[in-house]
Scaffold this active site. Structure first.
Site, short mmCIF file in Angstrom:
data_model
loop_
_atom_site.label_atom_id
_atom_site.label_comp_id
_atom_site.label_asym_id
_atom_site.label_seq_id
_atom_site.Cartn_x
_atom_site.Cartn_y
_atom_site.Cartn_z
N HIS A 14 0.62 -0.92 -0.01
CA HIS A 14 -0.03 0.08 -0.03
C HIS A 14 0.87 1.33 0.20
O HIS A 14 1.42 1.87 0.95
CB HIS A 14 -0.98 -0.03 1.16
CG HIS A 14 -2.06 1.19 1.28
ND1 HIS A 14 -3.05 0.84 1.99
CD2 HIS A 14 -1.94 2.26 0.52
CE1 HIS A 14 -3.79 2.21 2.02
NE2 HIS A 14 -3.01 2.95 1.01
N HIS A 16 1.36 4.88 -2.45
CA HIS A 16 1.04 5.90 -3.49
C HIS A 16 2.38 6.33 -3.91
O HIS A 16 3.08 7.20 -3.19
CB HIS A 16 0.01 6.87 -3.07
CG HIS A 16 -1.14 6.18 -2.48
ND1 HIS A 16 -2.28 5.97 -3.22
CD2 HIS A 16 -1.58 5.91 -1.08
CE1 HIS A 16 -3.31 5.58 -2.47
NE2 HIS A 16 -2.79 5.56 -1.26
N HIS A 194 -9.20 1.15 -1.55
CA HIS A 194 -9.25 1.60 -0.24
C HIS A 194 -10.70 1.47 0.31
O HIS A 194 -11.67 1.68 -0.46
CB HIS A 194 -8.91 3.32 -0.16
CG HIS A 194 -7.54 3.38 -0.40
ND1 HIS A 194 -6.76 2.80 -1.45
CD2 HIS A 194 -6.78 4.25 0.20
CE1 HIS A 194 -5.63 3.44 -1.38
NE2 HIS A 194 -5.58 4.31 -0.33
N GLU A 197 -11.24 3.29 5.75
CA GLU A 197 -10.12 4.29 6.35
C GLU A 197 -10.90 5.13 7.10
O GLU A 197 -10.85 5.50 8.28
CB GLU A 197 -9.23 4.84 5.26
CG GLU A 197 -8.36 5.97 5.65
CD GLU A 197 -7.59 6.54 4.55
OE1 GLU A 197 -7.96 6.70 3.38
OE2 GLU A 197 -6.51 7.27 4.61
N ASP A 275 1.67 4.06 3.05
CA ASP A 275 0.68 4.80 2.28
C ASP A 275 1.42 5.75 1.55
O ASP A 275 1.50 6.00 0.32
CB ASP A 275 -0.24 5.38 3.35
CG ASP A 275 -1.84 5.67 2.99
OD1 ASP A 275 -1.73 5.60 1.52
OD2 ASP A 275 -2.33 6.14 3.62
N ASP A 276 1.60 7.14 2.31
CA ASP A 276 2.31 8.29 1.62
C ASP A 276 3.55 8.82 2.39
O ASP A 276 3.38 9.77 3.28
CB ASP A 276 1.35 9.41 1.67
CG ASP A 276 0.01 8.88 0.44
OD1 ASP A 276 -0.10 8.95 -0.48
OD2 ASP A 276 -0.93 8.51 1.35
N1 ADE Z 1 -4.57 8.97 -1.95
C1 ADE Z 1 -3.23 8.94 -1.65
N2 ADE Z 1 -3.05 8.43 -0.28
C2 ADE Z 1 -4.50 8.15 0.23
C3 ADE Z 1 -5.31 7.89 1.29
N3 ADE Z 1 -4.40 7.55 2.55
N4 ADE Z 1 -6.48 7.62 1.18
C4 ADE Z 1 -7.22 7.78 0.11
N5 ADE Z 1 -6.60 8.17 -0.97
C5 ADE Z 1 -5.28 8.33 -0.74
ZN ZN Z 2 -3.55 4.83 0.39
#
Ligand code: ADE
Ligand code: ZN
Length: 335
Positions: A14, A16, A194, A197, A275-276
């Site tokens: 996971h 991005h 997703h 969340e 994630d990011d």
């Molecule tokens: N796009 C990038 N990170 C995300 C996240 N945590 N949840 C939804 N969309 C995303």
């Molecule tokens: Zn994500």
């Protein structure tokens, strides 16, 4: 961070790729592409990294993508991630990108896909990381837009292994994208989304039943529905959990409140992911280190989480076998 979290062989499922753009790289790319950013210094840019929810993060995440113009930009971003992932013990990475976010800025699919794919093509040789690319569709856009972009990706034979669903979750349920996932399934692609969340547990159920996804990204709100938890355990549905992301986007108050320990205890198939990472305080090794500091789990839970990441990946059985062997060696070395 101890070396343990970094040497633990793991898969990242996971991630991005646009969320790996570090502030320094954003400014460097802005400079070389002649783009004037609203926050043109490191200090002013870094001051924006306080988030109140998912949307407050997404606003900055999409704005910062403005610096990605050329194929080289996409390739440089991807290589920078792979370098950091290698240092964090990642052996296999399944990487999402947001094609619609680039098209909306006038950046061609061939530019984004070409740059990312070029970096991924040499990833095994350069970093010892096998990879897969996942096209993620923006759930706050229409299904028609997603279908159009998916057809374009298929027509250009983009080297994608699957599709995902991301962006603003609440109010954009899985039911909006039934035809998109049907089309992707027909094309032989893997399916992830997703869910759970910020959105309710019912979105997790719907992603499984209406979209037929093989993995759920996040899924932490599943714990609010005991029947769903029982199902996820019975079916061993993979949930790609991102603890530091959940803290920074306030899906949980603190790491101590995170449901991950309960999920592990229940026997759910959870993995740890970043994630990011450029936005949420660290890469996957840092996520493991934060969990170890908070919960003092030790090597056996780390092994379970890493093992879950390997078995839940879309890597070949041969590649999974290699990673399991590496994990066994890691366990043996822990004594
Ligand atoms: N796009 C990038 N990170 C995300 C996240 N945590 N949840 C939804 N969309 C995303
Ligand atoms: Zn994500």
């Amino acid at each position: 961070m101890t070396t343990q979290e970094l040497t633990l062989p793991k898969a990242e499922l996971h991630l991005h790729i646009e969320g790996t753009l570090e502030p320094e790289l954003i400014l460097e790319m802005a400079e070389r592409n002649g783009i004037v950013l609203p926050f043109p210094t490191l200090e002013s840019l870094r001051a924006q990294y306080e988030f109140t929810d998912l949307q407050s993060f997404l606003n900055l995440y999409y704005a910062n993508m403005a610096v990605l113009i050329t194929e080289a930009d996409f390739a440089d971003m991807t290589r920078a991630y792979l370098r950091r992932a290698q240092a964090a013990g990642v052996r296999h990475a399944e990487i999402m990108f947001d094609p619609q976010a680039h098209l909306a800025r006038g950046v061609e699919l061939t530019t984004a896909v070409g740059g990312i794919a070029a970096a991924l093509a040499s990833s095994e040789a350069d970093f010892g990381i096998s990879t897969g690319l996942i096209a993620a569709f923006l759930r706050d856009e229409s299904e028609a837009s997603a279908l159009e972009v998916l057809e374009a990706l298929l027509a250009m034979e983009a080297p994608i292994i699957g599709i995902g669903l991301d962006s603003a979750e609440v109010g954009n349920p899985p039911s909006k994208f039934v035809r998109l996932f049907e089309r992707a399934r027909k094309a032989g692609l893997h399916l992830v989304a997703h869910a759970g969340e910020e959105g309710p547990a019912s979105y997790v159920t719907d992603a499984l039943d209406l979209l037929g996804v093989e993995r759920i990204d996040h899924g932490i709100r599943s714990v609010e529905d005991p029947a769903l938890v029982a199902r996820l355990v019975a079916e061993q549905v993979p949930l790609t959990v991102c603890p530091l992301s959940n803290v920074r986007l306030r899906a949980v108050n603190t790491l101590a409140d995170h449901p991950l320990p309960r999920m592990v205890e229940a026997g759910m198939n959870v993995s740890v992911n970043s994630d990011d990472p450029a936005y949420f305080g660290g890469y996957v090794g840092t996520n493991f280190a934060a969990l170890e500091k908070e919960f003092a789990w030790g090597a056996s839970v780390a092994q379970t989480l890493a093992s879950n990441s390997i078995r839940s990946s879309f890597a070949s059985d041969a590649r999974k076998g290699e990673m399991f062997a590496e994990l066994d060696s890691w366990v043996a070395a822990q004594g």
